[in-house]
Each structure stands twice: as C-alpha cells, then as structure tokens.
Design a protein around this motif. Structure first.
Motif, PDB file in Angstrom:
ATOM      1  N   TRP A   1      -9.987  -6.041  -6.780  1.00  0.00           N
ATOM      2  CA  TRP A   1      -9.983  -4.853  -5.919  1.00  0.00           C
ATOM      3  C   TRP A   1     -10.041  -5.241  -4.447  1.00  0.00           C
ATOM      4  CZ3 TRP A   1     -14.098  -1.506  -8.925  1.00  0.00           C
ATOM      5  CH2 TRP A   1     -13.521  -1.031 -10.105  1.00  0.00           C
ATOM      6  N   ALA A   2     -10.855  -6.246  -4.118  1.00  0.00           N
ATOM      7  CA  ALA A   2     -10.962  -6.674  -2.721  1.00  0.00           C
ATOM      8  C   ALA A   2      -9.640  -7.246  -2.225  1.00  0.00           C
ATOM      9  CB  ALA A   2     -12.074  -7.712  -2.582  1.00  0.00           C
ATOM     10  N   SER A   3      -8.995  -8.055  -3.064  1.00  0.00           N
ATOM     11  CA  SER A   3      -7.719  -8.655  -2.657  1.00  0.00           C
ATOM     12  C   SER A   3      -6.628  -7.622  -2.491  1.00  0.00           C
ATOM     13  CB  SER A   3      -7.295  -9.711  -3.675  1.00  0.00           C
ATOM     14  OG  SER A   3      -7.030  -9.117  -4.934  1.00  0.00           O
ATOM     15  N   ASN A   4      -6.807  -6.458  -3.125  1.00  0.00           N
ATOM     16  CA  ASN A   4      -5.797  -5.403  -2.985  1.00  0.00           C
ATOM     17  C   ASN A   4      -5.665  -4.947  -1.535  1.00  0.00           C
ATOM     18  OD1 ASN A   4      -3.942  -3.340  -4.081  1.00  0.00           O
ATOM     19  ND2 ASN A   4      -5.558  -1.918  -3.477  1.00  0.00           N
ATOM     20  N   PHE A   5      -6.778  -4.936  -0.795  1.00  0.00           N
ATOM     21  CA  PHE A   5      -6.702  -4.576   0.623  1.00  0.00           C
ATOM     22  C   PHE A   5      -5.829  -5.582   1.376  1.00  0.00           C
ATOM     23  CE2 PHE A   5     -10.684  -2.503  -0.643  1.00  0.00           C
ATOM     24  CZ  PHE A   5     -10.531  -1.257  -0.077  1.00  0.00           C
ATOM     25  N   ILE A   6      -5.961  -6.856   1.036  1.00  0.00           N
ATOM     26  CA  ILE A   6      -5.189  -7.900   1.709  1.00  0.00           C
ATOM     27  C   ILE A   6      -3.713  -7.812   1.318  1.00  0.00           C
ATOM     28  CG2 ILE A   6      -5.041 -10.356   2.177  1.00  0.00           C
ATOM     29  CD1 ILE A   6      -7.730  -9.063   2.931  1.00  0.00           C
ATOM     30  N   ILE A   7      -3.458  -7.695   0.019  1.00  0.00           N
ATOM     31  CA  ILE A   7      -2.078  -7.638  -0.474  1.00  0.00           C
ATOM     32  C   ILE A   7      -1.359  -6.419   0.100  1.00  0.00           C
ATOM     33  CG2 ILE A   7      -0.658  -7.353  -2.538  1.00  0.00           C
ATOM     34  CD1 ILE A   7      -1.862 -10.123  -2.265  1.00  0.00           C
ATOM     35  N   SER A   8      -2.035  -5.283   0.095  1.00  0.00           N
ATOM     36  CA  SER A   8      -1.415  -4.062   0.621  1.00  0.00           C
ATOM     37  C   SER A   8      -1.146  -4.180   2.116  1.00  0.00           C
ATOM     38  CB  SER A   8      -2.320  -2.849   0.340  1.00  0.00           C
ATOM     39  OG  SER A   8      -2.485  -2.656  -1.048  1.00  0.00           O
ATOM     40  N   LYS A   9      -2.085  -4.771   2.842  1.00  0.00           N
ATOM     41  CA  LYS A   9      -1.898  -4.958   4.282  1.00  0.00           C
ATOM     42  C   LYS A   9      -0.674  -5.825   4.558  1.00  0.00           C
ATOM     43  CE  LYS A   9      -3.295  -4.769   8.658  1.00  0.00           C
ATOM     44  NZ  LYS A   9      -3.399  -3.509   9.423  1.00  0.00           N
TER      45      LYS A   9
ATOM     46  N   ALA B   1      -2.338   9.314  -5.821  1.00  0.00           N
ATOM     47  CA  ALA B   1      -1.675   9.543  -4.540  1.00  0.00           C
ATOM     48  C   ALA B   1      -2.677   9.743  -3.417  1.00  0.00           C
ATOM     49  CB  ALA B   1      -0.750  10.761  -4.647  1.00  0.00           C
ATOM     50  N   GLY B   2      -3.748  10.502  -3.703  1.00  0.00           N
ATOM     51  CA  GLY B   2      -4.749  10.734  -2.666  1.00  0.00           C
ATOM     52  C   GLY B   2      -5.549   9.498  -2.350  1.00  0.00           C
ATOM     53  N   GLY B   3      -6.047   8.824  -3.390  1.00  0.00           N
ATOM     54  CA  GLY B   3      -6.888   7.662  -3.172  1.00  0.00           C
ATOM     55  C   GLY B   3      -6.138   6.472  -2.613  1.00  0.00           C
ATOM     56  N   PHE B   4      -5.068   6.054  -3.283  1.00  0.00           N
ATOM     57  CA  PHE B   4      -4.356   4.849  -2.871  1.00  0.00           C
ATOM     58  C   PHE B   4      -3.268   5.129  -1.837  1.00  0.00           C
ATOM     59  CE2 PHE B   4      -6.151   3.645  -6.968  1.00  0.00           C
ATOM     60  CZ  PHE B   4      -6.676   2.404  -6.677  1.00  0.00           C
ATOM     61  N   GLY B   5      -2.621   6.300  -1.940  1.00  0.00           N
ATOM     62  CA  GLY B   5      -1.578   6.621  -0.972  1.00  0.00           C
ATOM     63  C   GLY B   5      -2.107   6.725   0.448  1.00  0.00           C
ATOM     64  N   LEU B   6      -3.239   7.406   0.608  1.00  0.00           N
ATOM     65  CA  LEU B   6      -3.823   7.561   1.942  1.00  0.00           C
ATOM     66  C   LEU B   6      -4.367   6.245   2.475  1.00  0.00           C
ATOM     67  CD1 LEU B   6      -5.621  10.994   1.460  1.00  0.00           C
ATOM     68  CD2 LEU B   6      -3.613  10.531   2.875  1.00  0.00           C
ATOM     69  N   VAL B   7      -4.908   5.404   1.583  1.00  0.00           N
ATOM     70  CA  VAL B   7      -5.361   4.076   2.021  1.00  0.00           C
ATOM     71  C   VAL B   7      -4.185   3.269   2.552  1.00  0.00           C
ATOM     72  CG1 VAL B   7      -6.135   1.837   1.164  1.00  0.00           C
ATOM     73  CG2 VAL B   7      -7.464   3.856   0.667  1.00  0.00           C
ATOM     74  N   SER B   8      -3.027   3.363   1.892  1.00  0.00           N
ATOM     75  CA  SER B   8      -1.848   2.628   2.346  1.00  0.00           C
ATOM     76  C   SER B   8      -1.437   3.063   3.742  1.00  0.00           C
ATOM     77  CB  SER B   8      -0.689   2.846   1.363  1.00  0.00           C
ATOM     78  OG  SER B   8      -0.999   2.302   0.093  1.00  0.00           O
ATOM     79  N   ILE B   9      -1.490   4.357   4.012  1.00  0.00           N
ATOM     80  CA  ILE B   9      -1.180   4.845   5.360  1.00  0.00           C
ATOM     81  C   ILE B   9      -2.201   4.306   6.361  1.00  0.00           C
ATOM     82  CG2 ILE B   9      -0.949   6.895   6.820  1.00  0.00           C
ATOM     83  CD1 ILE B   9       0.000   8.404   4.343  1.00  0.00           C
ATOM     84  N   GLY B  10      -3.474   4.338   5.969  1.00  0.00           N
ATOM     85  CA  GLY B  10      -4.523   3.862   6.868  1.00  0.00           C
ATOM     86  C   GLY B  10      -4.412   2.393   7.185  1.00  0.00           C
ATOM     87  N   LEU B  11      -3.967   1.591   6.207  1.00  0.00           N
ATOM     88  CA  LEU B  11      -3.883   0.144   6.415  1.00  0.00           C
ATOM     89  C   LEU B  11      -2.765  -0.257   7.367  1.00  0.00           C
ATOM     90  CD1 LEU B  11      -4.628  -1.256   2.838  1.00  0.00           C
ATOM     91  CD2 LEU B  11      -5.985  -1.616   4.916  1.00  0.00           C
ATOM     92  N   LEU B  12      -1.910   0.670   7.729  1.00  0.00           N
ATOM     93  CA  LEU B  12      -0.901   0.351   8.742  1.00  0.00           C
ATOM     94  C   LEU B  12      -1.554  -0.061  10.051  1.00  0.00           C
ATOM     95  CD1 LEU B  12       1.760   3.165   8.180  1.00  0.00           C
ATOM     96  CD2 LEU B  12       2.075   0.709   7.781  1.00  0.00           C
ATOM     97  N   THR B  13      -2.696   0.552  10.353  1.00  0.00           N
ATOM     98  CA  THR B  13      -3.375   0.257  11.617  1.00  0.00           C
ATOM     99  C   THR B  13      -4.807  -0.256  11.424  1.00  0.00           C
ATOM    100  OG1 THR B  13      -4.020   2.591  11.775  1.00  0.00           O
ATOM    101  CG2 THR B  13      -2.014   1.916  12.934  1.00  0.00           C
ATOM    102  N   ALA B  14      -5.434   0.045  10.306  1.00  0.00           N
ATOM    103  CA  ALA B  14      -6.816  -0.396  10.074  1.00  0.00           C
ATOM    104  C   ALA B  14      -6.832  -1.797   9.467  1.00  0.00           C
ATOM    105  CB  ALA B  14      -7.530   0.576   9.140  1.00  0.00           C
ATOM    106  N   SER B  15      -7.893  -2.528   9.714  1.00  0.00           N
ATOM    107  CA  SER B  15      -8.047  -3.849   9.115  1.00  0.00           C
ATOM    108  C   SER B  15      -8.562  -3.703   7.688  1.00  0.00           C
ATOM    109  CB  SER B  15      -9.023  -4.696   9.928  1.00  0.00           C
ATOM    110  OG  SER B  15     -10.341  -4.188   9.794  1.00  0.00           O
ATOM    111  N   PRO B  16      -8.210  -4.634   6.804  1.00  0.00           N
ATOM    112  CA  PRO B  16      -8.746  -4.584   5.436  1.00  0.00           C
ATOM    113  C   PRO B  16     -10.266  -4.567   5.393  1.00  0.00           C
ATOM    114  CG  PRO B  16      -6.935  -6.143   5.547  1.00  0.00           C
ATOM    115  CD  PRO B  16      -7.236  -5.731   6.969  1.00  0.00           C
TER     116      PRO B  16
END
Length: 289
Positions: A16-24, A72-87
């Motif tokens: 789960w933690a690496s998902n933030f990195i991979i998605s970023k 869509a709500g949980g992961f979709g919005l995180v994907s939008i946020g990771l465009l500018t937010a750090s993992p």
C-alpha cells in the motif's frame, strides 16, 4: 499474532505504501492522466475478478454506492491529488479516513464516541492541518484537498459497507471495479485529452505501474488484509497498519526526494497519535453511554 501473519501484514503495508510512489511516477513522470490511469486500473481489477461478479450483493444500490466511493472516490481522487502532492504528505492525510469514519458512524449509525476517541479525532485533524497547510501562503495545499476528499469518500464507503450483507473479498473487488471503471472512463473521455497516446508513449512502464496498482495493491493487498481482519481483533490490525504511512514517508524521501521538514514531522506524529487513540479505544455499543 503469528510471525507469518505479521510478515504478511508488513507485506500488505509495504504494498500500500509503495502504491503512493508508483502512482506518483505514473502521473508525473509518465504523464498519465489521473482519471485514465484510475479507469484502467479498475478495469483490470474487474477483469481479474469477473468470475466472482454474480450474484450481485443486496441491496444493489448500496453495493454500487460503496464501489463508487471506495474505488473511484478513494483512489481516483488520490490520483488527482498526487499530481501536485508528495507521496509522503498524501500518506499522512489519508489517515484522516479513520476519524472521519468514526464521525460518520455517529451520524449514520447512531454510535457514540468516548472522550478518548474524541481527543484522538481532534489530534488527527489538527496534525493533518499542519501537514496540509502551505507555509508560503495563506492557503491549503491544492493536491492534499483532493486527498482529503478521497479520505472522506472511502470513510463513507466503509460506513455503508457495515449495512451490506455478507460479501466475499473477490466479489467485493469485482463490484468496486465495475462501479469505478465505467464512471472513471466516462470522466476521462470528457475531461482529459491524449490519454491513449500518452499511455502508448510510456509503453511497458505504463503497463507495469497500472498492473501493479490493480493486481498487487487492490487484489493481493486487500484480499490478504481481509483475511487478517477475519482472524485477529480489528484494533490490533488497525494499530499495526500505522506502519503504512511511515513506510510511505520513508519511500518518498529515499526514492523521490520528498521534503520532510520539522512541520511535516510534527504534524505526522500528531496524526498518528490521534489515530492510535481512536483505534485502541473500544467502541461503545449503540445507545450505550
């Protein structure tokens, strides 16, 4: 907890933690549009779990709502946020799902919150505000607002899950995939441009990131987690999953060079203390003082 099960939980948290990195990486390095990335991810989840799709859990509208909120709500919005937010910061803010779930349980299920859990909720929100606040100006970090909305969507989905009948893990994943892939695909077609070309340009790197997110994070990670929740006390599992944001912070700093200053460290510590107070405090039954 058996050493083998603890090792499985460590693997789940690391996934789960690496998902933030991979998605970023997929979003900012490969320039994959976030809605398209999320739509393909859940399409793969649906494809992998298609044999478990039927029969549809009842009530049907609630299953669709849960799938939409947690996918869509949980992961979709995180994907939008990771465009500018750090993992690192995103991993911390997603922990607000715990106090938001507690508050929604009061409103929607009639549960009561003890004073210890109330303090924990206050600490979690205050720590998250410190992480989200943009010190260079009087505004909140734009990307983290989407991450906060994601935490709210996931929390609402969790509360609705409590009112569902018995659902098997793969059947649940199948309906999350269906309820998320379709609206995300439509939203991507309407709001994003050049997504297919960008995915083709990224080539096997795009394939690797989206397959990892779908199969390793969603299917393997969540299925193993469900089994552990069925085997051990929820308070124990919830407490140990605090490894996830810590791992995400470490990976973000080491692999992506995330900035992690004193403000972030203090805010993270306050959030984790607040979450810990929430998850280790026994819940009170409905209608009891």
């Amino acid at each position: 907890m058996l050493p083998r099960d603890f090792a499985i939980l460590v693997f789940v948290c690391l996934t789960w933690a690496s998902n933030f990195i991979i998605s970023k990486i997929a979003l900012t390095e490969l320039h994959t549009p976030p809605l398209f990335f999320s739509a393909v991810r859940f399409a793969l989840v649906l494809l992998a779990t298609l044999p478990w799709l039927l029969p549809m859990p009842r009530p049907r509208w609630r299953m669709l709502a849960v799938g939409l909120l947690m996918g869509a709500g949980g992961f979709g919005l995180v994907s939008i946020g990771l465009l500018t937010a750090s993992p690192s910061s995103a991993a911390v803010v997603t922990q607000l799902g715990v106090p938001i779930t507690a508050l929604l349980s009061v409103v929607m299920l009639g549960e009561r919150i003890s004073w210890r859990r109330g303090i924990g909720i206050a600490l979690a929100f205050s720590g998250a505000m410190a992480v989200m606040w943009n010190p260079s100006g009087l505004s909140l970090s734009y990307g983290l607002i989407f991450v906060l909305l994601s935490a709210f969507a996931s929390a609402l989905g969790i509360v609705l899950v409590k009112q569902l009948g018995s659902v098997q893990p793969f059947q649940f994943q199948a309906w999350v995939g269906l309820a998320s892939a379709v609206p995300l695909g439509i939203a991507s077609a309407m709001l994003e441009t050049g997504q297919v070309r960008l995915a083709l340009d990224a080539g096997w790197w795009f394939v690797a990131t989206v397959v990892y997110a779908a199969l390793a994070v969603s299917l393997a990670g969540h299925s193993l987690f469900f089994r552990l929740v069925q085997k051990y006390e929820a308070n124990l599992i919830s407490t140990l999953t605090l490894m996830c944001p810590l791992m995400a912070i470490g990976l973000g700093v080491v692999l992506l060079g995330d900035r992690f200053d004193g403000r972030m460290a203090a805010g993270t510590a306050v959030v984790l203390v607040g979450v810990l107070m929430i998850v280790i405090t026994p819940r009170r039954g409905k209608g009891r003082p």
